[in-house]
Design an enzyme around this catalytic site. Structure first.
Site: not given
Ligand code: BG6
Length: 489
Positions: A16, A241
């Site tokens: 993915d 994050h």
């Molecule tokens: C990923 C997580 O690191 O970040 C996911 O594993 C999450 O669970 C995603 O949905 C969110 O990323 P973005 O860039 O779509 O906010």
């Protein structure tokens, strides 16, 4: 001197992440003429595909971002012609020898540089790194490896992963990606703070009451339950994050913009954090819910999630940095899936104006009158500052208004995807936005004890309906530190 070439091998090419993010980001870089003159992209995965089949697969997710770009189709075709496929097992020395052969054919006569992007589950990281480093690393140029989280599940497993990676690679070759660091507004955080006199002197406990780091998604874990259940929201979002954003936000001024100088400051902040206690954490899990005739599933309705799972899909935590700048300032983090909205933002609530002349105008709720700086990372990127302002007219009535920088209105160009920034940096050897191993250790040290306690005591998450604002426990936690979540005001 020979010209150089870069071969980018995406290991786990049919997954993915590769299809949705990595190949489109590479194409966007190519489109913008940011890739080196000589480059090739290799997809590596187990399925047996021809080059043509890989190209077909990739082409489905490539976009020109801005419609109606005339030469987009030509560019796409040129890009696809530089993409090749090698099928192989992840731990097969032989298959990596074959990959090496193909890489060599493409590199003929040029100085070969090689970048591997591991878009694969963590249990096969080491196999791939071993095979790649033994059989497919560049004979004369550089070899770099981008790895995606999860980097372990706790301090111990993360340290073990680092130790094993370092049997085959030097720290300099490992690019640990946290795609939030590639987001435009996260990158801008340092610019905002360090190059604006109206912010820089205010960036401390003296003027800031609390800082909030908020991540919410309006969809659940459908389809990813298998992965997610083993990790939970704290490991999935907070430990990486949100904590990375916090470190960038709170670090001291680095000596320079050099990667090592920045990462030295980030690691100091992370290491100054007070051990997180269970009392300062709230966990939740979404439950099924029907709204407007539509029904939304519970987390545990997912076939891939074990019945009775206690894995949190929501968490809030209050963390503290025990240093002179931030002593006793609560940093509140909140992350959740299946909430009412999709948003990521940083909210900075400032203190009261001492002896505010207009106190009377705010009634008893002075807290509502303090300034708040909001950095909205996504969607609708924006920076706005809530200020008190007189409502025009003959009476003295005040309200809160926004000084507003909406990116869509101010900057007409598209904002690149985080993966574009990070891939480009990895190709250029810029490490500023990648996580160094000591940062990773410090990030795990903060969360590991509490994660263990949550799991050992089998703490039940507070259930919240799919599509709601999340568990009320998050409000009690904030109230304990005299904080009100800003995203609700
Ligand atoms: C990923 C997580 O690191 O970040 C996911 O594993 C999450 O669970 C995603 O949905 C969110 O990323 P973005 O860039 O779509 O906010």
């Amino acid at each position: 001197q020979n010209e150089s070439t870069v071969s980018i091998t995406v290991v786990g090419a049919s997954g993915d992440l590769a299809r949705k993010k990595i190949f489109p980001a590479l194409f966007a870089l190519f489109y913008e003429d940011c890739l080196p003159k000589h480059f090739t992209v290799f997809g590596y995965a187990r399925s047996k595909l021809t080059d043509e089949e890989l190209r077909n697969m990739i082409s489905k997710t490539l976009t020109c971002r801005i419609d109606k770009r005339e030469n987009c189709n030509d560019k796409m075709e040129q890009f696809l012609q530089r993409c090749f496929y090698q099928s192989g097992q992840y731990g097969s020395e032989e298959n990596f020898v074959e990959l090496d052969q193909k890489l060599r054919e493409n590199e003929a006569g040029k100085l070969p540089n090689r970048l591997f992007y591991l878009s694969i589950p963590p249990n096969i990281f080491i196999d791939v790194v071993r095979c790649a480093s033994h059989h497919a690393s560049s004979p004369t140029g550089w070899t770099r490896v981008i790895v995606e989280k999860p980097f372990g599940r706790d301090s111990e497993s993360s340290a073990e992963l680092t130790r094993r990676l370092k049997q085959y690679l030097t720290e300099d070759q490992i690019f640990r990606i946290d795609h939030y660091l590639g987001k435009e507004l996260v990158e801008n955080l340092s610019v905002l703070r360090f190059s604006n006199l109206v912010f820089e002197p205010l960036w401390s406990r003296k003027y800031i009451r609390n800082v909030q780091l908020i991540f919410s998604e309006d969809f659940g874990t459908e389809g990813r339950g298998g992965y997610f259940d083993n990790y939970g929201i704290i490991r999935d979002i907070m430990q990486n994050h949100l904590l990375q954003i916090l470190a960038l936000f709170a670090m001291e001024t680095p000596v320079s913009l050099d990667a090592e100088d920045i990462r030295n400051e980030k690691v100091k902040v992370l290491r100054s954090m007070r051990t997180l206690k269970l009392d300062d954490v709230v966990v939740g899990q979404y439950k099924g819910h029907t709204k407007g005739g539509k029904s939304y599933p519970a987390y545990t309705d997912d076939q891939t999630v074990p019945k009775g799972s206690l894995t949190p899909t929501f968490a809030a935590a209050a963390v503290f940095i025990d240093n002179a700048r931030w002593d006793d300032v609560p940093f509140l983090m909140k992350a959740g899936k299946a909430l009412n909205t999709r948003r990521a933002e940083i909210r900075v609530q400032f203190r009261h104006v001492p002896g505010n002349l207009y106190k009377r105008n705010f009634g008893t709720d002075l807290d509502k009158a303090t300034n708040e700086l909001v950095i909205r990372v996504q969607p609708d990127e924006a920076i706005y500052l809530k200020i008190n302002n007189k409502i025009p007219g003959l009476s003295m009535r005040l309200d809160r208004s926004n000084l507003n920088l909406l990116y869509a209105a101010r900057y007409l160009r598209e904002i690149p995807d985080a993966y574009e920034r990070l891939l480009l940096d990895a190709i250029e050897g810029e490490r500023r936005l990648f996580i160094r191993s000591d940062e990773l250790d410090a990030a795990w040290a903060l969360f590991t004890p509490v994660l263990k306690e949550l799991e050992d005591k089998r703490i039940s998450p507070e259930l919240y309906p799919y599509g709601s604002r999340g568990p009320v426990g998050a409000h009690y936690l904030a109230a304990k530190y005299n904080v009100r979540w800003g995203d609700l005001s």
